[in-house]
Design a protein around this motif. Structure first.
Motif, short mmCIF file in Angstrom:
data_model
loop_
_atom_site.label_atom_id
_atom_site.label_comp_id
_atom_site.label_asym_id
_atom_site.label_seq_id
_atom_site.Cartn_x
_atom_site.Cartn_y
_atom_site.Cartn_z
N LEU A 163 0.64 -1.37 -0.06
CA LEU A 163 -0.06 -0.10 -0.02
C LEU A 163 1.02 1.43 0.14
O LEU A 163 0.66 2.21 -0.55
CB LEU A 163 -0.87 -0.06 1.35
N PHE A 164 2.22 1.30 0.80
CA PHE A 164 2.97 2.38 0.56
C PHE A 164 3.47 2.71 -0.71
O PHE A 164 3.47 3.73 -1.21
CB PHE A 164 4.11 2.02 1.64
N VAL A 165 3.82 1.55 -1.61
CA VAL A 165 4.36 1.72 -3.05
C VAL A 165 3.10 2.12 -3.76
O VAL A 165 3.20 3.07 -4.51
CB VAL A 165 4.82 0.49 -3.50
N LEU A 166 2.00 1.69 -3.49
CA LEU A 166 0.72 2.04 -4.22
C LEU A 166 0.41 3.46 -3.86
O LEU A 166 0.19 4.43 -5.08
CB LEU A 166 -0.34 1.24 -3.73
N SER A 167 0.64 4.23 -2.73
CA SER A 167 0.24 5.47 -2.57
C SER A 167 1.45 6.30 -3.38
O SER A 167 0.93 7.41 -3.81
CB SER A 167 0.49 5.82 -1.08
N GLY A 168 2.48 5.97 -3.58
CA GLY A 168 3.57 6.66 -4.25
C GLY A 168 2.91 6.67 -5.82
O GLY A 168 3.29 7.73 -6.67
N LEU A 169 2.41 5.34 -6.13
CA LEU A 169 2.20 5.45 -7.52
C LEU A 169 0.84 6.47 -7.88
O LEU A 169 0.69 7.28 -8.90
CB LEU A 169 1.45 4.28 -7.92
N GLY A 170 0.19 6.40 -6.92
CA GLY A 170 -1.12 7.71 -7.03
C GLY A 170 -0.68 9.23 -6.98
O GLY A 170 -1.04 9.79 -7.61
N LEU A 171 0.20 9.21 -5.90
CA LEU A 171 0.76 10.53 -5.93
C LEU A 171 1.61 11.07 -7.30
O LEU A 171 1.77 12.15 -7.68
CB LEU A 171 2.02 10.75 -4.93
N ALA A 172 2.00 10.02 -8.02
CA ALA A 172 2.78 10.36 -9.33
C ALA A 172 1.98 10.86 -10.34
O ALA A 172 2.19 11.71 -11.14
CB ALA A 172 3.52 8.97 -9.87
N GLY A 173 0.70 10.79 -10.19
CA GLY A 173 -0.55 11.42 -10.86
C GLY A 173 -0.50 12.95 -11.05
O GLY A 173 -1.01 13.44 -11.78
N ILE A 174 -0.04 13.17 -10.04
CA ILE A 174 0.36 14.85 -9.62
C ILE A 174 1.22 15.39 -10.71
O ILE A 174 1.01 16.62 -11.28
CB ILE A 174 0.73 15.37 -8.14
N VAL A 175 2.24 14.67 -11.14
CA VAL A 175 3.42 15.31 -11.97
C VAL A 175 2.74 15.72 -13.29
O VAL A 175 3.16 16.92 -13.76
CB VAL A 175 4.47 14.21 -12.07
N PRO A 176 2.07 14.93 -14.03
CA PRO A 176 1.55 15.21 -15.32
C PRO A 176 0.54 16.44 -15.34
O PRO A 176 0.65 17.42 -16.20
CB PRO A 176 0.82 13.95 -15.95
N ILE A 177 -0.20 16.41 -14.32
CA ILE A 177 -0.98 17.54 -14.12
C ILE A 177 -0.23 19.05 -13.77
O ILE A 177 -0.31 20.01 -14.50
CB ILE A 177 -1.94 17.50 -12.82
#
Length: 731
Positions: free
Chosen positions: A193-207
């Motif tokens: 889940l910790f790694v998965l949260s990092g994946l989700g936060l990566a969605g900020i970068v393109p925006i």
């Protein structure tokens, strides 16, 4: 007393005390969503969304659908990512004592943990659908074509995804959301889940990369500050939305634990206390980054009230201040009373009728808590709604390139700096807010931790703190000072930036021993969750850490990265794209940090290499640096000629001569710190030998040289048993 306030089993439920909790959850979330949609409509009317375009109009569906889709997207993304973050860091995964779980006797999945992952799964599905909608509607808006199934629309849409930055960014967000959605239904382990949260936060970068940032006067500051702003919003808004949706589950779980006399309200208090710490940091991040963004796009105070863009900025600022005030009430008044009124089972067993007033006060505090949470989420939803319209509103400051822009401005986005004199490297500044915020935050945490250690009577060497701060100051200079400015236009400037990041900054940071300080200061969690201290220990003892801190791997990564970076297309990507430059900075900083940590660091490692191997690796690294530096300084081929060869400067030297100078700088900046590392490693070797000798001397004193006598007796026995030993006297 009601069960929600810790009453004995079988006590009746007070409907008045339960009413505030029943009023939150899905009903309050739905009301907040409606308020956010109203804010979208009002802001859209103020900025002219209802007016068709004069040249090409995509239609009312796109004009209104796009901000609404973005609003839903932002809320769903924040909720999904924050739910996974809370599951990974604040909520026990299993029921039962932590020690029993460690022995492999896992209990059932914790009800709150299950509920928060259900929220994450539902929100992630909405996030994916909303991302697809934004992708399609954004193309319709940019092209001026109404949504249709015609071949011209479909062909244009495919080209938009393949070749337009905005299309590529939102396609990436959609892919991240879809992958996140698939994994959130499968992952249940805390590390996963910790790694998965990092994946989700990566969605900020393109925006962040396609916001109001691509052509402004300071696009690096705009992109980084917007990314920090979005990070704070996701954690803050999403976390509070999750708490609101969890309210009914928390109520039921609290009542069950209280009925068993197991301290139910502590569950809510602990969760809120952990969230409030994260939210406090997020508020500071949102406010500071918001000020930076506003300063880049508004050049006069009166524009805050005379322009639609400035008016929405002002409304957002007022809302953030109001939310900060409510958050302060949570942290300083409500949470302490919520937890303090339930001192534990022993206190409750000795309670008498006089506690009825405390129970009533507790019910009032609980009701006020959830009412304030609902109000916070409603205000936040309105702010997010305004922000979605703000992102489609032209700021007062134009973001287009000025007429007659110089070659340097066209290539880098910045005007050409003055001639690269030594003084200019220390007097010219262009703040990169990402690294400024990081450095300030780490410095404040470090010295606050030192003060905390000293207050409890423990010591900490001041020289370590000075070293750590020097490292952070050097990091700020290399990312915001002259090295960063000239690094965009000169190979020599880039080499100064690169080698300082890799060779100088890490040495200061490593000698500060921040991991050791964190392990001594951070609290230990006993409820089965993983806080910062537990995550640090997990990372230190992980298989990944064992691999990357192996001396051979660390040295190969440290030296081999230079060849891969400069002699492949990676160098060009780091120059041309902001994300590439950011990844380059992070990579070389981490590579240098790991190398210095393995060679001379005092922080814990899975396995520390012996001193001879450390010196051997340092000497090999020095030789490799020298070879590569000589190769660059004597090269007759210009690296990235399309970039460094077209800056248009006239400073008395060519781009090739500057590259050769950069090779010389690589030799000098690389060899001196490496030699310093070798000296430090030799000193540590000598000190370790001295400590070992003192330990052996103390052991000999305690045992009266028993080990030495046994050693000598072994040789005597060997001599006596030797068949070739001469018999009798010679002669």
């Amino acid at each position: 007393m009601t069960p929600a306030s810790g009453s004995p089993r079988g006590a009746a439920v007070d409907p008045e005390a339960d009413a505030p909790v029943r009023a939150v959850g899905l009903p309050a979330a739905g009301a907040a969503l409606c308020l956010g949609l109203v804010a979208v409509v009002v802001a859209g009317l103020l900025t002219g969304l209802s007016t068709p375009g004069e040249i090409a109009d995509p239609g009312a569906l796109t004009r209104w659908g796009l901000p609404i889709a973005r609003f839903v997207h932002h809320l769903a993304m924040a909720t999904a990512v924050s739910a996974v973050l809370l599951a990974a860091a604040a909520i026990p995964a299993r029921v039962g004592p932590r020690g029993r779980r460690r022995r492999g006797q896992d209990g059932a999945e914790h009800p709150v943990f299950s509920a928060v992952l259900r929220i994450a799964g539902t929100a992630s599905v909405v996030w994916t659908v909303a991302a697809i909608a934004v992708l399609v509607l954004t193309f319709s808006d940019i092209s001026g074509q109404p949504i249709s199934g015609e071949s011209s629309f479909n062909e244009g849409f495919l080209g938009y995804i393949e070749s337009i930055a905005t299309g590529q960014a939102w396609a990436t967000v959609t892919a991240i959301a879809a992958l996140f959605t698939m994994l959130v239904f499968a992952v249940r382990s805390t590390p996963g889940l910790f790694v998965l949260s990092g994946l989700g936060l990566a969605g900020i970068v393109p925006i962040a990369l396609v916001g109001h940032s691509s052509s402004g006067d300071d696009h690096i500051a705009a992109v980084n500050s917007l990314g920090l702003h979005l990070l704070g919003v996701v954690v803050w808004v999403g976390g509070l939305a999750v708490l609101l949706l969890l309210a009914p589950v928390l109520r039921d779980q609290t009542r069950r634990l209280a009925a068993r006399d197991q301290g139910g309200p502590e569950l809510v208090g602990t969760l809120l206390r952990r969230y409030s710490t994260i939210a406090g940091l997020a508020i500071v991040l949102v406010a500071a980054s918001g000020v930076v963004n506003a300063e880049l796009r508004i050049f006069a105070w009166d524009q805050l009230i005379t322009t639609p863009y400035g008016l929405m900025i002002s409304l957002k600022a007022a809302a953030v201040l109001a939310l900060a005030g409510i958050g302060w009430m949570h942290r300083s008044w409500i949470i302490p009373r919520l937890v303090g009124a339930h001192a534990g089972p022993a206190a409750r067993r000795g309670a008498g009728p006089s506690d009825d007033g405390a129970a009533a006060d507790q019910r009032g505090v609980t009701g006020l808590l959830w009412q304030l949470v609902a109000v916070e989420v409603a205000i936040m939803a309105a702010v997010v709604g305004v922000s979605t319209v703000l992102g489609r509103t032209a700021p007062p400051v134009s973001e287009d390139l000025p007429p007659g822009a110089s070659p340097a401005r066209i290539i880098t986005g910045y005007d050409l700096p003055p001639a690269p004199e030594l003084a200019n490297y220390f007097t010219l500044w262009r703040l990169d807010w990402l690294w400024v915020f990081l450095a300030v935050g780490l410095a404040v945490w470090y010295w606050a931790s030192v003060v905390r250690l000293r207050r409890r009577g423990d010591s900490w060497p001041i020289v370590r703190g000075i070293s750590f701060v020097l490292g952070l100051l050097t990091l700020v200079w290399v990312t915001s000072g002259g090295a960063s400015i000239y690094g965009l236009v000169l190979f020599s400037g880039h080499m100064i930036q690169h080698m300082t990041l890799t060779m100088v900054v890490p040495i200061f940071l490593v000698m500060g021993s921040p991991v050791t300080l964190a392990l001594r200061v951070l609290p230990v969690r006993a409820d089965g969750t993983r806080g910062t201290r537990e995550w640090i220990l997990w990372l230190v003892h992980s298989r990944f850490s064992r691999i990357v801190t192996h001396p051979v791997v660390a040295a190969a990564n440290f030296a081999g990265s230079l060849v891969i970076f400069y002699y492949t297309a990676v160098f060009g990507l780091a120059l041309e794209y902001h994300l590439g430059h950011l990844i380059m900075t992070v990579h070389f900083l981490l590579t240098g940090y790991i190398f210095a940590l393995v060679m001379v660091g005092q922080d814990p490692l899975p396995k520390r290499p012996p001193h001879p191997l450390r010196l051997l690796m340092l000497l090999a690294t020095m030789a490799f640096h020298a070879f590569l530096a000589v190769s660059l300084s004597g090269s007759e081929s210009l690296l990235q000629a399309g970039w460094f060869g077209n800056m248009g400067y006239d400073w008395g030297f060519s781009a090739l001569e500057d590259q050769q100078r950069g090779g010389e700088l690589m030799w000098g900046i690389g060899e001196i710190p490496t030699m310093l590392l070798a000296v430090i490693a030799a000193i540590q070797w000598s000190r370790d030998d001295d400590r070992q000798m003192r330990r052996e001397d103390r052991e000999a004193e305690r045992t009266d040289d028993a080990a030495l006598r046994e050693y000598n007796e072994m040789f005597v026995r060997m001599a006596e048993n030797d068949p070739h030993r001469p018999k009798g006297p010679r002669g």
